[in-house]
Scaffold this motif. Structure first.
Motif, PDB file in Angstrom:
ATOM      1  N   THR A   1       0.841  -1.185   0.000  1.00 49.34           N
ATOM      2  CA  THR A   1       0.000   0.000   0.000  1.00 49.34           C
ATOM      3  C   THR A   1       0.884   1.245   0.000  1.00 49.34           C
ATOM      4  N   THR A   2       0.586   2.195  -0.854  1.00 49.91           N
ATOM      5  CA  THR A   2       1.309   3.455  -0.858  1.00 49.91           C
ATOM      6  C   THR A   2       0.323   4.593  -0.721  1.00 49.91           C
ATOM      7  N   THR A   3       0.786   5.691  -0.167  1.00 48.31           N
ATOM      8  CA  THR A   3      -0.032   6.888  -0.041  1.00 48.31           C
ATOM      9  C   THR A   3       0.708   8.011  -0.744  1.00 48.31           C
ATOM     10  N   THR A   4       0.066   8.650  -1.711  1.00 49.20           N
ATOM     11  CA  THR A   4       0.693   9.734  -2.469  1.00 49.20           C
ATOM     12  C   THR A   4      -0.289  10.864  -2.662  1.00 49.20           C
ATOM     13  N   ALA A   5       0.138  11.907  -3.376  1.00 48.21           N
ATOM     14  CA  ALA A   5      -0.723  13.065  -3.566  1.00 48.21           C
ATOM     15  C   ALA A   5      -1.211  13.236  -4.998  1.00 48.21           C
ATOM     16  N   ALA A   6      -0.821  12.386  -5.915  1.00 49.54           N
ATOM     17  CA  ALA A   6      -1.249  12.540  -7.307  1.00 49.54           C
ATOM     18  C   ALA A   6      -1.699  11.203  -7.864  1.00 49.54           C
ATOM     19  N   THR A   7      -2.619  11.259  -8.819  1.00 49.12           N
ATOM     20  CA  THR A   7      -3.124  10.044  -9.430  1.00 49.12           C
ATOM     21  C   THR A   7      -2.447   9.826 -10.775  1.00 49.12           C
ATOM     22  N   THR A   8      -1.922   8.611 -10.977  1.00 56.42           N
ATOM     23  CA  THR A   8      -1.389   8.244 -12.283  1.00 56.42           C
ATOM     24  C   THR A   8      -2.143   7.010 -12.734  1.00 56.42           C
ATOM     25  N   ALA A   9      -2.903   7.156 -13.773  1.00 54.25           N
ATOM     26  CA  ALA A   9      -3.750   6.069 -14.256  1.00 54.25           C
ATOM     27  C   ALA A   9      -3.235   5.590 -15.599  1.00 54.25           C
ATOM     28  N   PRO A  10      -3.511   4.340 -15.930  1.00 57.80           N
ATOM     29  CA  PRO A  10      -3.176   3.860 -17.264  1.00 57.80           C
ATOM     30  C   PRO A  10      -3.904   4.692 -18.313  1.00 57.80           C
TER      31      PRO A  10
ATOM     32  N   GLY B   1     -19.303   9.276   0.274  1.00 61.67           N
ATOM     33  CA  GLY B   1     -19.972   8.934  -0.977  1.00 61.67           C
ATOM     34  C   GLY B   1     -19.023   8.660  -2.123  1.00 61.67           C
ATOM     35  N   LEU B   2     -19.507   7.889  -3.071  1.00 59.18           N
ATOM     36  CA  LEU B   2     -18.738   7.541  -4.263  1.00 59.18           C
ATOM     37  C   LEU B   2     -18.710   8.733  -5.217  1.00 59.18           C
ATOM     38  N   ALA B   3     -17.503   9.156  -5.623  1.00 59.53           N
ATOM     39  CA  ALA B   3     -17.346  10.264  -6.562  1.00 59.53           C
ATOM     40  C   ALA B   3     -17.061   9.767  -7.970  1.00 59.53           C
ATOM     41  N   GLY B   4     -16.720   8.498  -8.110  1.00 55.97           N
ATOM     42  CA  GLY B   4     -16.453   7.940  -9.425  1.00 55.97           C
ATOM     43  C   GLY B   4     -15.748   6.602  -9.324  1.00 55.97           C
ATOM     44  N   PHE B   5     -15.730   5.886 -10.437  1.00 55.46           N
ATOM     45  CA  PHE B   5     -15.124   4.559 -10.487  1.00 55.46           C
ATOM     46  C   PHE B   5     -14.510   4.364 -11.862  1.00 55.46           C
ATOM     47  N   GLU B   6     -13.324   3.786 -11.902  1.00 52.49           N
ATOM     48  CA  GLU B   6     -12.646   3.484 -13.165  1.00 52.49           C
ATOM     49  C   GLU B   6     -12.166   2.042 -13.147  1.00 52.49           C
ATOM     50  N   ALA B   7     -12.084   1.445 -14.311  1.00 51.77           N
ATOM     51  CA  ALA B   7     -11.503   0.105 -14.475  1.00 51.77           C
ATOM     52  C   ALA B   7     -10.798   0.071 -15.816  1.00 51.77           C
TER      53      ALA B   7
ATOM     54  N   HIS C   1     -13.006   6.621  -6.433  1.00 48.91           N
ATOM     55  CA  HIS C   1     -12.870   8.012  -5.995  1.00 48.91           C
ATOM     56  C   HIS C   1     -13.975   8.319  -4.996  1.00 48.91           C
ATOM     57  N   ASP C   2     -13.614   8.966  -3.887  1.00 41.97           N
ATOM     58  CA  ASP C   2     -14.639   9.389  -2.932  1.00 41.97           C
ATOM     59  C   ASP C   2     -14.445  10.863  -2.598  1.00 41.97           C
ATOM     60  N   HIS C   3     -15.256  11.374  -1.683  1.00 42.42           N
ATOM     61  CA  HIS C   3     -15.268  12.801  -1.368  1.00 42.42           C
ATOM     62  C   HIS C   3     -14.480  13.151  -0.111  1.00 42.42           C
ATOM     63  N   SER C   4     -13.901  12.176   0.568  1.00 40.44           N
ATOM     64  CA  SER C   4     -13.187  12.430   1.814  1.00 40.44           C
ATOM     65  C   SER C   4     -11.675  12.319   1.601  1.00 40.44           C
ATOM     66  N   ALA C   5     -10.935  13.267   2.154  1.00 40.68           N
ATOM     67  CA  ALA C   5      -9.475  13.227   2.065  1.00 40.68           C
ATOM     68  C   ALA C   5      -8.858  12.404   3.191  1.00 40.68           C
ATOM     69  N   VAL C   6      -9.680  11.846   4.065  1.00 42.32           N
ATOM     70  CA  VAL C   6      -9.169  11.039   5.177  1.00 42.32           C
ATOM     71  C   VAL C   6      -8.675   9.700   4.638  1.00 42.32           C
TER      72      VAL C   6
ATOM     73  N   PRO D   1      -5.961  16.672  -5.389  1.00 44.57           N
ATOM     74  CA  PRO D   1      -5.861  18.113  -5.154  1.00 44.57           C
ATOM     75  C   PRO D   1      -7.224  18.812  -5.144  1.00 44.57           C
ATOM     76  N   GLU D   2      -8.178  18.306  -5.932  1.00 44.44           N
ATOM     77  CA  GLU D   2      -9.506  18.937  -5.992  1.00 44.44           C
ATOM     78  C   GLU D   2     -10.411  18.494  -4.844  1.00 44.44           C
ATOM     79  N   GLY D   3      -9.903  17.638  -3.963  1.00 37.73           N
ATOM     80  CA  GLY D   3     -10.662  17.162  -2.813  1.00 37.73           C
ATOM     81  C   GLY D   3     -10.961  15.682  -2.919  1.00 37.73           C
ATOM     82  N   GLY D   4     -11.088  15.055  -1.787  1.00 31.71           N
ATOM     83  CA  GLY D   4     -11.337  13.622  -1.750  1.00 31.71           C
ATOM     84  C   GLY D   4     -10.073  12.816  -1.981  1.00 31.71           C
ATOM     85  N   LYS D   5     -10.275  11.554  -2.229  1.00 34.73           N
ATOM     86  CA  LYS D   5      -9.137  10.668  -2.457  1.00 34.73           C
ATOM     87  C   LYS D   5      -9.519   9.601  -3.463  1.00 34.73           C
ATOM     88  N   THR D   6      -8.502   8.914  -3.945  1.00 32.87           N
ATOM     89  CA  THR D   6      -8.677   7.784  -4.837  1.00 32.87           C
ATOM     90  C   THR D   6      -7.928   6.607  -4.249  1.00 32.87           C
ATOM     91  N   ILE D   7      -8.607   5.482  -4.169  1.00 35.06           N
ATOM     92  CA  ILE D   7      -7.934   4.233  -3.787  1.00 35.06           C
ATOM     93  C   ILE D   7      -7.915   3.389  -5.049  1.00 35.06           C
TER      94      ILE D   7
END
Length: 156
Positions: free
Chosen positions: A7-16, A80-86, A98-103, A138-144
């Protein structure tokens, strides 16, 4: 190796890179686990698998469990769910919730050793997926995000 080591925690999303849309539209904000599972299964069967390379059923079951856990956690604990990718990769299916919480979940920092009435989802995700990352957006929330390995039917 402890599952938490993946598991890693970072500040930017890099997607395929973006690929063509699949048969089922990607679920967005307000969708539920069922929509995310349907989309992930569609991508696994048509984008990763397809004619001549069918995905193993037990890997689809693992994928659906990981998707269910991460989307349910986004709904319950991430405002809440802000989005989903596959996205298909050579190794399997990369998913991002993607969700709305930065926790950031406590389990991202230390693998849980007790389960007081809950907390079973993260260990399941850590066991079934790899390259798990928690990224504060950066725009809020987080992505796992996580890579769920897939194998072709009939492969060892």
């Amino acid at each position: 190796m402890e599952p938490a080591d993946r598991t890693t925690t970072t500040a930017a999303t890099t997607a395929p890179p973006r690929l063509v849309p699949f048969a089922v539209p990607a679920p967005g904000a307000g969708a539920g686990a069922a929509a995310a599972r349907a989309y992930a299964e569609s991508v696994a069967r048509t984008g990763w698998g397809g004619p001549g390379r069918e995905v193993r059923e037990e890997d689809v079951v693992d994928l659906l469990l990981v998707v269910s856990e991460l989307v349910t956690n986004a709904i319950r604990h991430g405002d809440g769910l802000a989005g989903f990718e596959a996205r298909p990769t050579e190794e399997g299916l990369w998913i991002a919730v993607h969700d709305h919480s930065a926790v950031v979940p406590r389990a991202a920092y230390a693998f849980p050793t007790t389960h007081p009435g809950g907390g079973y989802g993260w260990p399941l995700v850590a066991r079934l997926a790899r390259d798990i990352a928690v990224e504060v957006r950066p725009e809020g929330g987080k992505t796992i995000s996580a890579l769920v390995p897939l194998r072709a039917a009939g492969a060892p």
